[in-house]
Design a protein around this motif. Structure first.
Motif, short mmCIF file in Angstrom:
data_model
loop_
_atom_site.label_atom_id
_atom_site.label_comp_id
_atom_site.label_asym_id
_atom_site.label_seq_id
_atom_site.Cartn_x
_atom_site.Cartn_y
_atom_site.Cartn_z
N VAL A 1 0.85 -1.17 0.00
CA VAL A 1 0.00 0.00 0.00
C VAL A 1 0.90 1.23 0.00
O VAL A 1 2.08 1.16 0.34
N GLU A 2 0.34 2.34 -0.40
CA GLU A 2 1.07 3.60 -0.35
C GLU A 2 0.53 4.45 0.78
O GLU A 2 -0.69 4.59 0.92
N ILE A 3 1.42 5.02 1.57
CA ILE A 3 1.03 5.94 2.64
C ILE A 3 1.79 7.24 2.44
O ILE A 3 2.86 7.26 1.82
N PRO A 4 1.25 8.36 2.92
CA PRO A 4 1.92 9.64 2.72
C PRO A 4 3.23 9.73 3.47
O PRO A 4 3.33 9.30 4.63
N LEU A 5 4.26 10.25 2.80
CA LEU A 5 5.53 10.55 3.44
C LEU A 5 5.52 12.04 3.74
O LEU A 5 5.63 12.87 2.83
N LEU A 6 5.36 12.39 5.00
CA LEU A 6 5.03 13.77 5.37
C LEU A 6 6.23 14.65 5.64
O LEU A 6 6.21 15.84 5.35
N GLY B 1 -6.91 2.08 10.70
CA GLY B 1 -6.55 3.44 11.07
C GLY B 1 -5.80 4.17 9.97
O GLY B 1 -5.50 3.61 8.91
N ASP B 2 -5.50 5.44 10.23
CA ASP B 2 -4.76 6.27 9.28
C ASP B 2 -3.27 6.17 9.59
O ASP B 2 -2.84 6.20 10.75
N HIS B 3 -2.48 6.08 8.53
CA HIS B 3 -1.04 5.92 8.68
C HIS B 3 -0.28 6.95 7.85
O HIS B 3 -0.78 7.45 6.84
N PHE B 4 0.93 7.25 8.28
CA PHE B 4 1.83 8.08 7.50
C PHE B 4 3.26 7.64 7.79
O PHE B 4 3.51 6.85 8.71
N ALA B 5 4.18 8.12 7.00
CA ALA B 5 5.59 7.77 7.20
C ALA B 5 6.41 9.05 7.37
O ALA B 5 6.06 10.11 6.85
N LEU B 6 7.48 8.91 8.13
CA LEU B 6 8.42 10.01 8.36
C LEU B 6 9.83 9.48 8.17
O LEU B 6 10.15 8.37 8.60
N HIS C 1 19.53 6.75 11.10
CA HIS C 1 19.38 7.88 10.19
C HIS C 1 19.03 7.38 8.79
O HIS C 1 19.68 6.48 8.26
N GLY C 2 18.00 7.94 8.20
CA GLY C 2 17.58 7.54 6.86
C GLY C 2 16.49 6.49 6.83
O GLY C 2 15.90 6.24 5.77
N ASP C 3 16.20 5.86 7.97
CA ASP C 3 15.09 4.90 8.03
C ASP C 3 13.76 5.64 7.87
O ASP C 3 13.67 6.85 8.07
N TYR C 4 12.72 4.87 7.54
CA TYR C 4 11.38 5.42 7.47
C TYR C 4 10.56 4.86 8.64
O TYR C 4 10.46 3.64 8.81
N ALA C 5 10.01 5.75 9.44
CA ALA C 5 9.13 5.34 10.52
C ALA C 5 7.71 5.27 9.99
O ALA C 5 7.18 6.26 9.47
N VAL C 6 7.09 4.10 10.09
CA VAL C 6 5.68 3.92 9.71
C VAL C 6 4.85 4.18 10.95
O VAL C 6 5.02 3.52 11.97
N VAL C 7 3.95 5.15 10.87
CA VAL C 7 3.27 5.66 12.05
C VAL C 7 1.76 5.53 11.91
O VAL C 7 1.19 5.90 10.88
N ARG C 8 1.11 4.98 12.95
CA ARG C 8 -0.35 5.01 13.02
C ARG C 8 -0.76 6.27 13.77
O ARG C 8 -0.33 6.50 14.89
N GLN C 9 -1.59 7.06 13.13
CA GLN C 9 -1.98 8.33 13.74
C GLN C 9 -2.87 8.10 14.96
O GLN C 9 -3.93 7.50 14.88
N GLN C 10 -2.40 8.58 16.12
CA GLN C 10 -3.16 8.49 17.36
C GLN C 10 -2.56 9.48 18.34
O GLN C 10 -1.43 9.93 18.17
#
Length: 204
Positions: free
Chosen positions: A77-82, A111-116, A130-139
């Motif tokens: 799936v694709e999630i926003p990279l914010l 739930g809603d997810h985004f990446a940082l 450094h450089g990893d992507y954190a997959v985050v569930r918004q809460q």
């Protein structure tokens, strides 16, 4: 010689299968169009809708680029990279032109997810670099000991371990080599939890 619609759709299904098997997530609309010779994204969408109606593919209408073959769950799936996250970097809640990142569907639940994108080394002892992507569930809350994305004093976003001490909400780093990071940061009334980190995605 012009191809029939059936030939085009057969080529699309074959390309979907090949791409899913080789890289683990489906191609974009543009990639499908280039592969089968369709210049218009609308034409690709038309064929995908027909393939879905015929039961040959499945698409999740709630997620971008979530295409799978019939009787198979979506593999990505694709999630926003914010934004980037780390001391001094803001967590962006909304932007006009959002970049996305494709991740395995197995990482994402309800739930809603985004990446940082992680910046800095304050969490290296937790295996976050450094450089990893954190997959985050918004809460806006999490349990003691969980890794969260939070803002402090409305000034910066950070990825840290959540600690609840009485009525205090603290954020702890995980880097034994930097004693300056061992002092917990307190979330004040102007700070808040943005989400819980559910996975770390790293490109090798």
């Amino acid at each position: 010689m012009p191809r029939t619609n059936d030939e085009v759709r057969t080529a699309i299904v074959s390309f979907l299968k090949e791409t899913l098997e080789t890289r683990g997530y489906p191609p974009s609309i543009r990639e499908i169009g280039v592969h089968v010779g369709l210049a218009s994204p609308a034409s690709v969408q038309h064929h995908l809708r027909r393939l879905e109606a015929d039961g040959l593919i499945h698409r999740d209408p709630t997620r971008s680029r979530a295409i799978s073959l019939a009787n198979e769950p979506p593999r990505a799936v694709e999630i926003p990279l914010l934004a980037e996250v780390g001391a001094g970097y803001s967590v962006v809640a909304e932007v006009d032109d959002v970049e996305t990142i494709a991740i395995p569907a197995s990482l994402v639940g309800s739930g809603d997810h985004f990446a940082l994108r992680v910046r800095g080394d304050s969490m290296i002892d937790a295996g976050i670099f450094h450089g990893d992507y954190a997959v985050v569930r918004q809460q806006h809350d999490a349990n003691d000991g969980e890794i969260v994305i939070a803002t402090v004093d409305d000034q910066f976003g950070t990825i840290k371990v959540l600690r609840k001490v009485g009525h205090r909400i603290l954020l702890e780093a995980r880097n034994r080599r930097d004693p300056n990071l061992r002092v917990p940061i307190e979330i004040t009334h102007r700070g808040s939890i943005q989400g819980k980190v559910i996975a770390i995605w790293r490109n090798l």
